[in-house]
Write a protein that holds these residues in place. Sequence first.
Motif, PDB file in Angstrom:
ATOM      1  N   MET A   1     -93.770 -35.895 -55.975  1.00 45.76           N
ATOM      2  CA  MET A   1     -92.896 -36.071 -54.826  1.00 45.76           C
ATOM      3  C   MET A   1     -92.431 -37.512 -54.672  1.00 45.76           C
ATOM      4  O   MET A   1     -91.510 -37.808 -53.959  1.00 45.76           O
ATOM      5  N   THR A   2     -93.125 -38.444 -55.373  1.00 47.64           N
ATOM      6  CA  THR A   2     -92.759 -39.843 -55.266  1.00 47.64           C
ATOM      7  C   THR A   2     -91.400 -40.127 -55.868  1.00 47.64           C
ATOM      8  O   THR A   2     -90.717 -41.057 -55.475  1.00 47.64           O
ATOM      9  N   GLY A   3     -90.960 -39.302 -56.844  1.00 47.08           N
ATOM     10  CA  GLY A   3     -89.684 -39.526 -57.494  1.00 47.08           C
ATOM     11  C   GLY A   3     -88.512 -38.914 -56.754  1.00 47.08           C
ATOM     12  O   GLY A   3     -87.385 -39.007 -57.207  1.00 47.08           O
ATOM     13  N   THR A   4     -88.779 -38.282 -55.610  1.00 44.56           N
ATOM     14  CA  THR A   4     -87.719 -37.647 -54.867  1.00 44.56           C
ATOM     15  C   THR A   4     -86.887 -38.691 -54.136  1.00 44.56           C
ATOM     16  O   THR A   4     -87.417 -39.544 -53.436  1.00 44.56           O
ATOM     17  N   SER A   5     -85.565 -38.628 -54.281  1.00 45.76           N
ATOM     18  CA  SER A   5     -84.683 -39.601 -53.649  1.00 45.76           C
ATOM     19  C   SER A   5     -84.613 -39.351 -52.146  1.00 45.76           C
ATOM     20  O   SER A   5     -85.011 -38.293 -51.652  1.00 45.76           O
ATOM     21  N   ARG A   6     -84.083 -40.358 -51.436  1.00 47.68           N
ATOM     22  CA  ARG A   6     -83.958 -40.224 -49.983  1.00 47.68           C
ATOM     23  C   ARG A   6     -83.036 -39.064 -49.623  1.00 47.68           C
ATOM     24  O   ARG A   6     -83.294 -38.316 -48.683  1.00 47.68           O
ATOM     25  N   GLY A   7     -81.950 -38.896 -50.388  1.00 46.30           N
ATOM     26  CA  GLY A   7     -81.043 -37.782 -50.133  1.00 46.30           C
ATOM     27  C   GLY A   7     -81.712 -36.440 -50.348  1.00 46.30           C
ATOM     28  O   GLY A   7     -81.495 -35.496 -49.582  1.00 46.30           O
ATOM     29  N   GLU A   8     -82.537 -36.356 -51.396  1.00 45.41           N
ATOM     30  CA  GLU A   8     -83.259 -35.118 -51.650  1.00 45.41           C
ATOM     31  C   GLU A   8     -84.249 -34.808 -50.530  1.00 45.41           C
ATOM     32  O   GLU A   8     -84.388 -33.663 -50.106  1.00 45.41           O
ATOM     33  N   ARG A   9     -84.949 -35.856 -50.051  1.00 43.77           N
ATOM     34  CA  ARG A   9     -85.904 -35.649 -48.957  1.00 43.77           C
ATOM     35  C   ARG A   9     -85.181 -35.197 -47.688  1.00 43.77           C
ATOM     36  O   ARG A   9     -85.672 -34.329 -46.957  1.00 43.77           O
ATOM     37  N   ARG A  10     -83.998 -35.797 -47.438  1.00 41.91           N
ATOM     38  CA  ARG A  10     -83.234 -35.381 -46.267  1.00 41.91           C
ATOM     39  C   ARG A  10     -82.815 -33.914 -46.391  1.00 41.91           C
ATOM     40  O   ARG A  10     -82.891 -33.145 -45.426  1.00 41.91           O
ATOM     41  N   MET A  11     -82.376 -33.532 -47.591  1.00 40.64           N
ATOM     42  CA  MET A  11     -82.002 -32.136 -47.820  1.00 40.64           C
ATOM     43  C   MET A  11     -83.209 -31.217 -47.641  1.00 40.64           C
ATOM     44  O   MET A  11     -83.101 -30.126 -47.074  1.00 40.64           O
ATOM     45  N   GLY A  12     -84.376 -31.669 -48.118  1.00 39.40           N
ATOM     46  CA  GLY A  12     -85.584 -30.880 -47.949  1.00 39.40           C
ATOM     47  C   GLY A  12     -85.945 -30.690 -46.489  1.00 39.40           C
ATOM     48  O   GLY A  12     -86.311 -29.588 -46.065  1.00 39.40           O
ATOM     49  N   LEU A  13     -85.828 -31.769 -45.698  1.00 41.59           N
ATOM     50  CA  LEU A  13     -86.123 -31.672 -44.270  1.00 41.59           C
ATOM     51  C   LEU A  13     -85.159 -30.717 -43.574  1.00 41.59           C
ATOM     52  O   LEU A  13     -85.565 -29.906 -42.731  1.00 41.59           O
ATOM     53  N   LEU A  14     -83.878 -30.798 -43.919  1.00 45.32           N
ATOM     54  CA  LEU A  14     -82.896 -29.898 -43.316  1.00 45.32           C
ATOM     55  C   LEU A  14     -83.215 -28.450 -43.636  1.00 45.32           C
ATOM     56  O   LEU A  14     -83.126 -27.572 -42.772  1.00 45.32           O
ATOM     57  N   ASN A  15     -83.589 -28.191 -44.888  1.00 47.66           N
ATOM     58  CA  ASN A  15     -83.960 -26.825 -45.265  1.00 47.66           C
ATOM     59  C   ASN A  15     -85.233 -26.384 -44.556  1.00 47.66           C
ATOM     60  O   ASN A  15     -85.360 -25.213 -44.174  1.00 47.66           O
ATOM     61  N   GLY A  16     -86.187 -27.308 -44.392  1.00 51.58           N
ATOM     62  CA  GLY A  16     -87.415 -26.969 -43.679  1.00 51.58           C
ATOM     63  C   GLY A  16     -87.146 -26.623 -42.229  1.00 51.58           C
ATOM     64  O   GLY A  16     -87.654 -25.620 -41.702  1.00 51.58           O
ATOM     65  N   PHE A  17     -86.322 -27.451 -41.561  1.00 49.49           N
ATOM     66  CA  PHE A  17     -85.949 -27.146 -40.178  1.00 49.49           C
ATOM     67  C   PHE A  17     -85.214 -25.810 -40.092  1.00 49.49           C
ATOM     68  O   PHE A  17     -85.425 -25.030 -39.155  1.00 49.49           O
ATOM     69  N   ALA A  18     -84.337 -25.556 -41.074  1.00 51.48           N
ATOM     70  CA  ALA A  18     -83.587 -24.299 -41.071  1.00 51.48           C
ATOM     71  C   ALA A  18     -84.528 -23.104 -41.227  1.00 51.48           C
ATOM     72  O   ALA A  18     -84.412 -22.097 -40.501  1.00 51.48           O
ATOM     73  N   ALA A  19     -85.477 -23.197 -42.167  1.00 46.20           N
ATOM     74  CA  ALA A  19     -86.397 -22.086 -42.411  1.00 46.20           C
ATOM     75  C   ALA A  19     -87.239 -21.783 -41.185  1.00 46.20           C
ATOM     76  O   ALA A  19     -87.259 -20.642 -40.690  1.00 46.20           O
TER      77      ALA A  19
END
Length: 317
Positions: A1-19
């Motif tokens: 998870m350390t290699g995940t970019s800030r944009g990817e993390r933001r996308m992940g958070l948005l998907n988590g909130f959506a789910a």
Amino acid sequence: MTGTSRGERRMGLLNGFAAYGMWGLVPLFWPLLKPAGAIEILAHRMAWSLVFVIGALLFVRRWAWAGELIRQPRRLALIAVAAGVITVNWGVYIWSVNTGHVVEASLGYFINPLVTIAMGVLLLKERLRPVQWAAVGVGFAAVVVLTVGYGQPPWISLILAFSFATYGLVKKKVNLGGIESLAAETAIQFLPAVAYLAWLSAQGQSTLTSEGPGHVALLAATGVVTALPLVCFGAAAIRVPLSTLGLLQYLAPVFQFLLGVLYFHEAMPAERWAGFALVWLALTLLTADAWRSARRSRVAAMSIPKAETPASAAVDA
């Protein structure tokens, strides 16, 4: 998870909130399917979920897992167990929402992490830290308080919590992706679901053809309501840390609880507030301990000196 970019993390958070947001707001959907009963809604959910998931798999062209699964009877048996357990979970949840027990259903998902921990101790012989033991003890006290308040154990909450915890345990052993696992589970559910719907139609009790095209569309949408949050969850799981997902999981029962109290106006006597307060205390202890443990692990990992690579060794030489 350390290699995940800030944009990817933001996308992940948005998907988590959506789910978790969709899972939290789903009590608004099930009453729209009335006059269909809970079992009819459940059968449509199982059947249409398979249709939606097959469409998704056709789009991504991901089928190799199916052949491997068919050749592994033990994993197939576990998938069948998962299908049975989640059928119970779905059915009880739909019934509880449509009969005015949204708050009690939300309690099931609040105590689910505590049940998962207890099952880990009893079935997997896992060892708990003192704070985790305290959280489980407070959670047990909450169930006692709620039992006294209700005049009986909160069966809806307990069935939802134990069925979902069992489902999670089985899925962990199966080790199959979210969409793939749902496809396999709903494939097992499909024939019984269609058989029940056919029987219901033969008895003249089906609402599929008697309530108009809007009702048909809503029944078909049960597949989307089931699978879409899972797709978003899968997108979040590969982009954000598990500790973050662990916090996001509380969004769903919080939304459900607020809907039960503020929208459906379900009663909240003092003893029920006391029981929920104890559950929230247990979850606070559990979350704080998980964050502290994760922080210690990160600090320990950062303190380990990096191994010398062959290239650097050659330069030094």
